[in-house]
Structure formats: C-alpha cells, structure tokens
Design an enzyme around this catalytic site. Sequence first.
Site, PDB file in Angstrom:
ATOM      1  N   ARG A  51       2.159   5.462   8.430  1.00 42.76           N
ATOM      2  CA  ARG A  51       3.048   4.314   8.664  1.00 42.76           C
ATOM      3  C   ARG A  51       4.127   4.645   9.685  1.00 42.76           C
ATOM      4  NH1 ARG A  51       2.915   1.920   2.498  1.00 42.76           N
ATOM      5  NH2 ARG A  51       0.674   1.538   2.540  1.00 42.76           N
ATOM      6  N   LYS A  87     -11.003   5.399   0.309  1.00 46.26           N
ATOM      7  CA  LYS A  87      -9.785   5.877   0.953  1.00 46.26           C
ATOM      8  C   LYS A  87      -8.618   5.870  -0.027  1.00 46.26           C
ATOM      9  CE  LYS A  87      -6.579   4.479   4.486  1.00 46.26           C
ATOM     10  NZ  LYS A  87      -6.053   3.383   5.198  1.00 46.26           N
ATOM     11  N   LYS A 111     -10.079   0.808  -1.167  1.00 48.09           N
ATOM     12  CA  LYS A 111      -8.874   1.339  -0.543  1.00 48.09           C
ATOM     13  C   LYS A 111      -7.727   1.213  -1.545  1.00 48.09           C
ATOM     14  CE  LYS A 111      -5.651   0.705   3.253  1.00 48.09           C
ATOM     15  NZ  LYS A 111      -5.423   0.155   4.589  1.00 48.09           N
TER      16      LYS A 111
HETATM   17  C1  PBG Z   1      -3.907  -0.360   7.854  1.00 43.34           C
HETATM   18  C2  PBG Z   1      -4.286   1.036   7.590  1.00 43.34           C
HETATM   19  C3  PBG Z   1      -3.560   2.053   6.929  1.00 43.34           C
HETATM   20  C4  PBG Z   1      -4.319   3.217   7.049  1.00 43.34           C
HETATM   21  C5  PBG Z   1      -5.481   2.874   7.731  1.00 43.34           C
HETATM   22  N1  PBG Z   1      -5.448   1.524   8.035  1.00 43.34           N
HETATM   23  C6  PBG Z   1      -2.218   2.046   6.304  1.00 43.34           C
HETATM   24  C7  PBG Z   1      -1.939   1.266   5.108  1.00 43.34           C
HETATM   25  O1  PBG Z   1      -2.789   0.621   4.507  1.00 43.34           O
HETATM   26  O2  PBG Z   1      -0.764   1.280   4.745  1.00 43.34           O
HETATM   27  C8  PBG Z   1      -3.926   4.564   6.546  1.00 43.34           C
HETATM   28  C9  PBG Z   1      -4.517   5.733   7.272  1.00 43.34           C
HETATM   29  C10 PBG Z   1      -3.848   7.034   7.031  1.00 43.34           C
HETATM   30  O3  PBG Z   1      -2.923   7.177   6.203  1.00 43.34           O
HETATM   31  O4  PBG Z   1      -4.239   7.989   7.711  1.00 43.34           O
HETATM   32  N2  PBG Z   1      -3.860  -1.199   6.769  1.00 43.34           N
END
Ligand code: PBG
Length: 325
Positions: A205, A248, A195
């Site tokens: 967010r 991701k 990620k």
């Molecule tokens: C939580 C999380 C995030 C996303 C999924 N789980 C946000 C982040 O890490 O800031 C992002 C998903 C998306 O942008 O669709 N940590």
Amino acid sequence: MEFPVYRPRRLRKNERLRRLVRETALSLDHLIYPLFVGPGKDSVEPVSSMPGVSQLSVDRAVKECEEVGALGIPAVILFGIPEQKDPLGSEAYLDSGVVQGAIRAIKEKVPALIVMTDVCLCEYTDHGHCGVVKNGDVDNDATLELLAKEALSHARAGADIVAPSDMMDGRVGAIRKTLDQNGFQQVAIMAYAAKYASGFYGPFREAAQSTPQFGDRRSYQMDPANADEALSEVELDIREGADIVMVKPAMAYLDIVYRVKQKFGYPVAAYNVSGEYSMIKAAGQNGWIDEQRIIMEVLLAIKRAGADMILSYFAKDVARQLHGW
Ligand code: PBG
C-alpha cells in the site's frame, strides 16, 4: 519395514542421492514478477518498506522487463499508479492510462513476455477503496461495470491475462462477458479468488499509495479465519470463467493453496505478497537469516503445497539462483 532395516538417511547421504529422490522443484517457468508503474520519465522511486523494489516510469519499466526477460522469467504483472486519483478511479479505464501505456511499450520492446495486469480500483481512487463508495461502503454492482471497463482497456492495450483483485461478487463473470463481447475471447482471467483481508499487504500500500482513507477492506476481502469459504469463492470464480485461480497471501495460507489444488485440479497461482517480502528482506539485512536460502525455501514450500505459479518480488533472485548467477 522399520529400523534397523529401513534407514531413511541412506538416501540423504550426498547431494546426488538427494537430487534423485527430490519431489518438488522450483522452475523459472512458474514465476511472475510484479511491477509498479507510475508517471514521469526516467523515474525510479524506491519503495522504502520494500528494499529492492521501486515505482518505475514506463520507460524504466520497459528496461526492467528486458532484464526480467533475459533472466528467463516468463511473466510480469503490472500495477498502475496514476497521476490523478478521483472517487471513481477514472484513470483505471482510460486508454491513455499509465498501465495501458506500459502494456503497449512492453509488448513493443519485449514481445515474448507475458503481460498480466492487476484489475482493481484502489490504486486509482482518492478514497483508496477497491470500488465505488456509497453510504460508507463499496457498492458491489456499481463497481462491476468499472472493473469490466478497466479489464477491457487492458486487453485493448495488449494484455495477455487480466487479474481482478478487488473481491467484488460476480466480477469474473462481468469481465468475461465484456471481453468476449469485444472480441477478446483469448484474453485469460487470473482471478484473485481467495484473497484475504491481510496485514501482509502493508508495504504494497506504500508502493501503490492505495491505503484506504477510511475503514478497511474487510467487507469485501476474506476473513483470515475461513478456509471452507475459500473453496466456494474459488468455485464461483471457476464457474464464472476464471482460467487461473489465485490464493493470496501465500506463506500463511498454504493450507488454502493445498486444498484448492486438491479439490479443483485447476491452475493455481499463489501471491507471495509484499509483507512476506519485506519480512525476509529485513531479517536478511539484519544478518538474522540467510536471505537467499530462505527465499528458495519459502517459494519451494509454496510450490510443494500445490501452487502451479508464484507471483513474487523475489522472482529475479530465484531466477539468478536457478541459473547459478
Ligand atoms: C489491489 C491489490 C493489493 C495487492 C495486490 N492487488 C492490495 C490490497 O488489496 O490492499 C497486494 C499485493 C502485495 O501486498 O504484494 N487490491
């Protein structure tokens, strides 16, 4: 063989021929639809940066799941927005928390749907970071315990798959151990393994109200410049007990999807994240691109790169197109 004997255009002449030689196909079987569940009753709060996506109260989320099930989409992933946020993200691991309630309600009304849950603290902490903050940074080991508690409470509520998205070191192992010790050997882990610290999470967010109140997530999420490191992150998560590994975002990271699939031959998920969604939506709304066509092209590319499953806010559009509805 070469031209003029070999003519690749021969097999592109009509749709039947093209279908005959088509190498990759999108299928309903591999779609996972993300849902934002918040407090209240009969409440639908549109997310302004993600047209078509809303934060839903539990009763509305259940209705949405009925629609998702009727479309033939096999799975949803739930994100919770709590009533109260605090430094330790307490509602994340409360059995009466919003996600826990949603899991129970969905399992009751749409039992066949696979329910996955995002396991993270950023939606639940008042500072918006993915763990316990000490001395201005997220403390890794103190966070593990809370993540394991959160995953356990999701499992207790009936989640089929828990998906840690925090990027703490050792969290997959900590979660596996806690689940097993409590009789949840059959609950699977989908690890957000590679990620990246990405600008593509911006609209999410807003949806999850989880923007960090200071600093950013670069001390725990990966540097977008690194690819070899993604392979070691994935390897660690597999060793610790991940059943599915995720890359991701998706669109700008297809090389990572490809390499992970090639190297490990393990179930790979790719997350077509919020920013990828909003860019296509915005261009579509402006009439600059053919939105429905681009959706299929992008998800097909993710599949072609090697993803076995795709998390996407477009899952319902894809399902409708595959059905011809
Ligand atoms: C939580 C999380 C995030 C996303 C999924 N789980 C946000 C982040 O890490 O800031 C992002 C998903 C998306 O942008 O669709 N940590």
